[in-house]
Design a protein around this motif. Sequence first.
Motif, short mmCIF file in Angstrom:
data_model
loop_
_atom_site.label_atom_id
_atom_site.label_comp_id
_atom_site.label_asym_id
_atom_site.label_seq_id
_atom_site.Cartn_x
_atom_site.Cartn_y
_atom_site.Cartn_z
N ARG A 27 57.42 53.34 37.42
CA ARG A 27 56.04 53.33 36.89
C ARG A 27 55.52 54.73 36.60
N SER A 42 54.16 53.96 32.68
CA SER A 42 53.55 52.65 32.46
C SER A 42 52.42 52.39 33.45
N ASP A 45 49.70 53.31 31.13
CA ASP A 45 49.69 52.66 29.82
C ASP A 45 51.00 51.92 29.62
N GLU A 46 50.96 50.61 29.64
CA GLU A 46 52.17 49.80 29.52
C GLU A 46 52.85 50.01 28.16
N ARG A 47 52.08 50.24 27.12
CA ARG A 47 52.64 50.37 25.77
C ARG A 47 53.16 51.78 25.51
N LYS A 48 52.38 52.80 25.87
CA LYS A 48 52.75 54.19 25.56
C LYS A 48 53.60 54.84 26.65
N GLU A 51 59.66 52.97 29.39
CA GLU A 51 60.14 52.02 30.39
C GLU A 51 61.49 52.47 30.94
N ARG A 124 63.66 54.01 28.10
CA ARG A 124 62.95 54.58 26.95
C ARG A 124 61.96 55.64 27.42
N GLY A 130 53.06 60.09 26.26
CA GLY A 130 53.21 58.89 25.46
C GLY A 130 53.00 59.08 23.97
N GLU A 131 52.61 60.26 23.56
CA GLU A 131 52.38 60.50 22.12
C GLU A 131 53.67 60.82 21.39
N GLU A 133 57.66 60.02 20.73
CA GLU A 133 58.84 59.18 20.89
C GLU A 133 60.07 60.07 20.80
N ALA A 321 45.48 53.76 27.99
CA ALA A 321 44.75 52.55 28.42
C ALA A 321 44.15 52.70 29.81
#
Length: 594
Positions: A27, A42, A45-48, A51, A124, A130-131, A133, A321
Amino acid sequence: MTKHTYDMGVVGNCAFLALIGTDTAVRWLCWPRFDSSFVFGSLLDERKGGEYSVRPVAADFSSKQYYVQNTNVLCTEITTADGSYRVTDFAPRFLQYERYYKPLMFIRKIEPLEGTPRVRVACRPVGEYGEQELTRRRSSNHIAFLGMEEEIRLTTNIPLTYVLDEEDFVLNETKYLVLTYGAPLEAPLESTAERFLVSTVAYWRQWVKSTSISNFHQTVVIRSALALKIHQYEDTGAIIAASTTSLPEAPGSTRNWDYRFCWMRDTYYILTAFNNIGHSEELERYFHFIANISTKVEDKYQPLYGIGGQSKLVEKELPLAGYLGNQPVRIGNDAYTHIQNDVYGQVLVALLPLYVDCRFQDPGRPTPLALVEESLRLIEATMDQPDAGLWEFRHIAQKHCYTYLFHWAGSHAALQVARSVGNAELEAKARRLLKVSQEHIEACFDAERGAYTNAIGSENLDASTIQLITMGYLDPNSERTKHHLAELEKELKTPEGLFYRYRHPDDFGTPETTFLICSFWYVEALACVGRLDEAVAEFEQLITYTNHLGLLSEDVDAKTGSQWGNFPQAYSHVGLVNAAYRIAKKLDKPNFVG
């Protein structure tokens, strides 16, 4: 309202920390430093947040998480209808070539336990909170993630196709995942991972054996000591308040702060904790971090510094988030700009052993007296200056009792140094400031209530004044002490035995949750004044507020027992260690170890 707990374990090696959920998902993991961007986040922010997980394919599963006894090696067992497996997570740490090997390397061992469980591995990582990739590059036995300053590499004996495609497979033999930042693993995978696991378990068990801990709730004290240890950034000696940022003190409160820094206000308590468990190596590293900060100070100490000694910790909000939707998400901490004058006394108390404790004296490396003289000068210069106080009020300045307590303690420490080196001028100054500090503390006394308020001219009570008892300013057997403690209990204690920091409004309203370390201070005070049975009972209630692994948060909702605030909170574990030590000494059992 249901009880909220942080269902995660922490692993670390004094170079990095990671939080792992009961579903095996990482996490939270920041690289390359405690205060760097997360590569897995996560939690916020689960999306950004990217994982990294070894999840079962079956949606219906049960989980059991535990530590290998007396270590920071974490096991998560997953059971499904198809079978069960165990993920063992650890950060390698052991002695090698006369120094500690603590690489930016996170190892996961996946073992089938029963049946034919199907699992899916996802990896990932992300950059820049998170900005960013990262680009993936496939090699023969590893996957490289590119785009950060250094390469992140996943070396594994799982077919890379399964990992890249996040395709499920039957786990019918032991698999290994070695994630590195910078220097990759360039050695045999399986034998190296096993050797590192055995060596890391041995290191932590030896470290625990070398602690001085009584038999009083020994298991919880050991877990707290182990958690505290990995919050030290060994490269510089700094100890962070917590490994996370922006976990709310209460849901919807907006009290979401970045705690991945070194607070000067924690110094006395942290040093006391390591001293109480007999670990001088961590003490000495922390001393030198403080001493290094001291040589850079010009006109004042800040309340906190970065783990590399940085003074500028600009606070900003991120487009994330937030934990369970709680915003804002902040990095940096504006408290570095605050005036918090207890820090000078904290520094003097921290540096005292370098001058008077024979364990830390090195004839070949004299400790300059200028550090003591400068801190004492700053006490004198700020004696009548209002400050933000221990709790770092953002728009409130007062002459706080707690600040004067540390002026008093710092002057007392300077007096001991002056005597040890035979400096009459320094001794005279320390004596004078000791007296002035005492006069200011007494100016906080409310004779009508028989209690010390939080500041001169204030009617408000504050749990920090419990320290008047535990630090030896007040005679624990006096009527004044009993009255003061009774008033604090009346105003700040909950029926569950928890303590609020204060109950008056601050910049963000009235605090909704209790602050755990204040509750442990209260336990220490009960032991000091001879209410030992109550101290034991309160302590045993407090340890029910840990999560399933014995880890503590910063805050607790008294009504539900929910954990809130940053996690794990080093300050709370320090409180537990010191309270247990105080009780054990009072119990004075013959089987006290160490």
